[in-house]
Every structure is written in structure tokens, then in C-alpha cells.
Motif scaffolding. Structure first.
Motif, PDB file in Angstrom:
ATOM      1  N   ASP A 183      -5.513  -1.545  -0.711  1.00 25.21           N
ATOM      2  CA  ASP A 183      -4.692  -1.428   0.311  1.00 25.21           C
ATOM      3  C   ASP A 183      -5.071  -2.427   1.004  1.00 25.21           C
ATOM      4  O   ASP A 183      -5.682  -2.866   0.862  1.00 25.21           O
ATOM      5  CB  ASP A 183      -6.028  -0.650   1.239  1.00 25.21           C
ATOM      6  CG  ASP A 183      -5.917   0.011   2.480  1.00 25.21           C
ATOM      7  OD1 ASP A 183      -4.966  -0.691   3.112  1.00 25.21           O
ATOM      8  OD2 ASP A 183      -5.739   1.373   2.367  1.00 25.21           O
ATOM      9  N   ASN A 303       4.643   0.579   4.574  1.00 25.80           N
ATOM     10  CA  ASN A 303       4.292   1.952   4.059  1.00 25.80           C
ATOM     11  C   ASN A 303       2.840   1.483   4.933  1.00 25.80           C
ATOM     12  O   ASN A 303       2.317   3.072   5.375  1.00 25.80           O
ATOM     13  CB  ASN A 303       4.372   2.635   2.840  1.00 25.80           C
ATOM     14  CG  ASN A 303       6.007   2.451   2.214  1.00 25.80           C
ATOM     15  OD1 ASN A 303       6.582   2.829   3.199  1.00 25.80           O
ATOM     16  ND2 ASN A 303       5.930   2.292   1.175  1.00 25.80           N
ATOM     17  N   GLU A 304       2.396   1.057   3.814  1.00 22.47           N
ATOM     18  CA  GLU A 304       0.193   0.610   5.144  1.00 22.47           C
ATOM     19  C   GLU A 304       0.572   0.499   6.073  1.00 22.47           C
ATOM     20  O   GLU A 304      -0.900   1.495   6.391  1.00 22.47           O
ATOM     21  CB  GLU A 304      -0.242  -0.563   3.431  1.00 22.47           C
ATOM     22  CG  GLU A 304      -0.416  -0.122   2.664  1.00 22.47           C
ATOM     23  CD  GLU A 304      -1.628  -1.414   2.122  1.00 22.47           C
ATOM     24  OE1 GLU A 304      -1.555  -2.101   3.024  1.00 22.47           O
ATOM     25  OE2 GLU A 304      -1.580  -1.519   0.545  1.00 22.47           O
ATOM     26  N   ILE A 306       2.345   1.781   8.243  1.00 21.62           N
ATOM     27  CA  ILE A 306       3.024   2.891   9.102  1.00 21.62           C
ATOM     28  C   ILE A 306       1.785   4.107   8.951  1.00 21.62           C
ATOM     29  O   ILE A 306       1.185   4.944   9.855  1.00 21.62           O
ATOM     30  CB  ILE A 306       3.837   4.073   8.723  1.00 21.62           C
ATOM     31  CG1 ILE A 306       4.802   2.973   9.034  1.00 21.62           C
ATOM     32  CG2 ILE A 306       3.996   4.859   8.761  1.00 21.62           C
ATOM     33  CD1 ILE A 306       5.616   2.404  10.407  1.00 21.62           C
ATOM     34  N   GLU A 307       0.837   4.161   8.095  1.00 13.53           N
ATOM     35  CA  GLU A 307      -0.344   5.350   7.733  1.00 13.53           C
ATOM     36  C   GLU A 307      -0.827   4.969   7.768  1.00 13.53           C
ATOM     37  O   GLU A 307      -2.291   5.989   8.403  1.00 13.53           O
ATOM     38  CB  GLU A 307      -1.070   4.910   5.677  1.00 13.53           C
ATOM     39  CG  GLU A 307       0.530   5.522   4.993  1.00 13.53           C
ATOM     40  CD  GLU A 307       0.081   5.202   3.295  1.00 13.53           C
ATOM     41  OE1 GLU A 307      -0.672   4.283   3.228  1.00 13.53           O
ATOM     42  OE2 GLU A 307       1.133   5.345   2.185  1.00 13.53           O
ATOM     43  N   LEU A 308      -1.421   3.731   8.909  1.00  5.29           N
ATOM     44  CA  LEU A 308      -2.241   3.068   9.427  1.00  5.29           C
ATOM     45  C   LEU A 308      -2.477   3.716  11.009  1.00  5.29           C
ATOM     46  O   LEU A 308      -3.481   4.162  11.114  1.00  5.29           O
ATOM     47  CB  LEU A 308      -2.806   1.569   9.514  1.00  5.29           C
ATOM     48  CG  LEU A 308      -3.831   0.953   9.819  1.00  5.29           C
ATOM     49  CD1 LEU A 308      -4.745   0.080   9.299  1.00  5.29           C
ATOM     50  CD2 LEU A 308      -3.540   0.889  11.435  1.00  5.29           C
ATOM     51  N   GLU A 310      -0.247   6.674  11.887  1.00  7.53           N
ATOM     52  CA  GLU A 310      -0.618   7.962  11.833  1.00  7.53           C
ATOM     53  C   GLU A 310      -2.063   8.342  11.706  1.00  7.53           C
ATOM     54  O   GLU A 310      -2.241   9.293  12.228  1.00  7.53           O
ATOM     55  CB  GLU A 310       0.260   8.362  10.634  1.00  7.53           C
ATOM     56  CG  GLU A 310       1.567   8.367  10.446  1.00  7.53           C
ATOM     57  CD  GLU A 310       2.596   8.511   9.218  1.00  7.53           C
ATOM     58  OE1 GLU A 310       0.976   9.311   8.137  1.00  7.53           O
ATOM     59  OE2 GLU A 310       3.430   9.102   9.000  1.00  7.53           O
ATOM     60  N   ARG A 311      -2.856   6.555  11.334  1.00  5.62           N
ATOM     61  CA  ARG A 311      -4.786   7.942  11.337  1.00  5.62           C
ATOM     62  C   ARG A 311      -5.367   6.818  12.917  1.00  5.62           C
ATOM     63  O   ARG A 311      -6.054   7.764  13.749  1.00  5.62           O
ATOM     64  CB  ARG A 311      -5.236   7.033  10.259  1.00  5.62           C
ATOM     65  CG  ARG A 311      -5.441   7.647   8.585  1.00  5.62           C
ATOM     66  CD  ARG A 311      -6.049   6.683   7.933  1.00  5.62           C
ATOM     67  NE  ARG A 311      -6.084   5.228   7.907  1.00  5.62           N
ATOM     68  CZ  ARG A 311      -5.658   4.546   7.409  1.00  5.62           C
ATOM     69  NH1 ARG A 311      -4.648   4.747   6.682  1.00  5.62           N
ATOM     70  NH2 ARG A 311      -5.696   3.780   7.220  1.00  5.62           N
TER      71      ARG A 311
END
Length: 324
Positions: A183, A303-304, A306-308, A310-311
Motif C-alpha cells: 500500500d 487504484n490506491e 480511488i480506493e482511498l 471510496e473510504r
């Protein structure tokens, strides 16, 4: 590009040119972040001088932004608006973007806001290391949220809207060593990874280029997305970095010259998309960016990030303006 001597040579021999007199921005709306001074303000002044009908200044504290009259002096008919946006705060960014979504047109966006912290500081509003929070995460979220009004304008006027992300030649001087970890973004919050002096600032300028390239791959032709190196300029960016300020006073371009680089990237180069623009010319980004490792880093950071979001900054239609 990328060597110190090459950098020094360009600083001393190249002088950024203002926009050609033929550039006509009448009827257009331009939005510039970090616009209360320095390069951002100079870009607004030049856009106004070329007839931009509405200029929106994104600033952290509107009460300290007293530049409206100077912009209107360049174009008395311009509608100059000062909007609050705190790039440390995802909530503030979303409020700013919601306001932008109500505009009838948004033709030009220059994401210029940034910080250069040479000491490790964790953002009290975002929770991440400050350079990473402001320069990468804040810029990335705003770039996604402004795609809607930009795409709408591009489709309406029949010509692509423009999104320009301000990066730096400094991205040549770093490799993303943390890319092999599980990560990367979380790793950047560890104080042990901060490095010294400008290491982290330089790294975030690399993140700007990687993000721009991946974003441009995922957006259709109704928005042109590029990154610009404005050169090494005398500006408030160096306020917390004494040696950087001294060096800028010796060889730095003026803020107005840096502003010319921003407006050039945002209004010229109509056939370039996903480009790195430096000295007002499309150039190759760093060898790392172009390498296989860099291409893998580009997708991984996307990707990381976008994931962050989303959280930590959930938006139901965050990716709705990307290619399907």
C-alpha cells in the motif's frame, strides 16, 4: 531534461512568452486554484487580459484574497469570483466541486494549489502527510469532481474543455521506491519514509504526472488533460524553505513568467492529451515515468487513490465521467 546543469541552463536562457495577442477567451469560464497570489494570480490576470468572461479563484481563505480589482483592471467586463477551497479537506473540495457543477459553462481549469513542506507534517484536516494530502490527494479528487462540468461544456460548445495539472521538473529527481509495497499511499504517511529536504515534495510532483497520465487515458476527447512544469519561479511556495527562496531569488523566473507557462498549457497545444509540457513545449516526462516500472506505478497509484477516496471521501458518481 532532468540533470541539474540542464535545469540551470534552461532557467538562465529560456524566458516564457505571454500568450499570443490572437488568443480570444471571450465567453469562457476559467477556474484556477491557488489563485490568491504568485503563479495562480498571474495566470488569472493573463486570462482576463485575453477576454475570459468569468474567472473563478479557488483560495483557502477568501477574506485574505483582495485581488479582484487587479484582475478586473485587465478586463472590466470580467465576472471575477473568489471561492473557498481547502485542499487539505475532502469535504471542502466536494463543496467546491458541487458549486462548480452549477456553472453554465466551465472551459478551463488550472489546478495550481500546492505546498512545499520540507519537514514532516501530518494534515490535521485530512490525516495524511501534508505534501501528499494537498499536492496529490487534493488535486486528484478535484480533478475527478470537475470532470462533469468540463465534459458538459466540451459537448455543448463542440470543442474540448481543458484541465491542466501543475507539476514540476522535480519529478525527474525521484523514483517511487515505495511502489513495491502492499500500500504505497499508506506507506507515505510513515514519517520514516519522508526523506529530507525536498524529497517528499519532489515525489508528489511525480504523483501528479502519474495521475495525469492515467486520468487522461480514462477520459474521452471532450476534455484535454495535461500537466505543466511552470519552471523555477520566485513565489510564496518557498516561504517555508529558506534555501529554496534564496536560490529562487538568484535564478528564478518571475511569477508572471511562471503564469505564462500555466496559461500556455491551458489554452495552447489543442492536439496534445496526456502530455507533459515544459518551457511551453510538449516534452518527455522522466525516464522512470516512461519505464515499465513507472507504468506499473501509474496504475497502482490510480487504484490506491480511488480506493482511498471510496473510504474517506465517498461520492456515488465519482467515476461516472470516465470511459466505460
Amino acid at each position: 531534461m532532468g540533470s541539474f546543469w540542464g535545469f540551470l541552463y534552461r532557467q538562465l536562457t529560456f524566458k516564457p512568452r505571454p500568450l499570443p495577442a490572437t488568443v480570444d477567451l471571450q465567453g469562457m469560464t476559467a477556474l484556477v486554484t491557488g489563485a490568491n497570489g504568485g503563479l495562480g494570480l498571474e495566470a488569472c490576470l493573463e486570462l482576463a487580459a485575453h477576454g475570459a468572461s468569468r474567472i473563478i479563484l479557488g483560495v483557502r481563505d477568501p477574506s485574505k484574497c483582495d485581488v479582484t480589482k487587479s484582475i478586473q483592471a485587465k478586463n472590466p467586463n470580467a465576472d471575477v469570483q473568489v471561492w473557498q477551497v481547502e485542499q487539505e479537506s475532502f469535504a471542502s473540495i466536494k463543496e467546491f466541486a458541487d458549486r462548480a457543477a452549477s456553472l453554465d459553462t466551465l472551459d478551463i481549469v488550472i489546478l495550481n494549489a500546492g505546498v512545499k513542506s520540507v519537514e514532516y507534517v501530518k494534515s490535521t484536516k485530512g490525516g495524511h502527510e501534508l505534501n501528499t494530502q494537498v499536492n496529490h490527494l487534493g488535486t486528484a479528487l478535484l480533478s475527478l469532481l470537475l470532470l462533469g462540468p468540463l465534459r458538459k461544456t466540451g459537448a455543448t460548445v463542440g470543442a474540448p474543455a481543458r484541465l491542466t495539472i501543475v507539476s514540476s521538473e522535480n519529478h525527474f529527481w525521484v523514483k517511487l521506491k515505495e511502489i513495491k509495497g502492499p500500500d504505497t499511499l499508506a506507506h507515505l504517511d510513515d514519517k520514516e519514509t519522508f526523506g529530507k529536504d525536498m524529497d517528499r515534495y519532489n515525489l508528489t510532483k511525480l504523483l501528479n504526472v502519474l495521475w495525469m497520465r492515467e486520468l487522461s487515458n480514462r477520459v474521452s476527447g471532450d476534455v484535454i488533460i495535461n500537466a505543466v512544469n511552470p519552471g523555477f519561479c520566485r513565489s510564496g511556495l518557498h516561504r517555508g524553505h529558506a534555501s529554496g527562496a534564496s536560490f529562487a531569488n538568484m535564478i528564478g523566473w518571475t511569477a508572471a513568467q511562471g503564469g505564462h507557462c500555466l496559461t500556455d498549457a491551458a489554452t495552447q497545444h489543442p492536439r496534445d492529451h496526456g502530455a507533459y509540457i515544459s518551457e511551453q513545449t510538449v516534452k518527455s516526462p522522466s525516464p522512470f515515468v516512461l519505464s515499465k516500472e513507472g507504468q506499473n506505478a501509474q496504475v497502482k497509484i490510480w487504484n490506491e487513490t480511488i480506493e482511498l477516496f471510496e473510504r474517506e471521501a465517498p461520492v456515488s458518481d465519482l467515476l461516472s465521467n470516465l470511459k466505460t
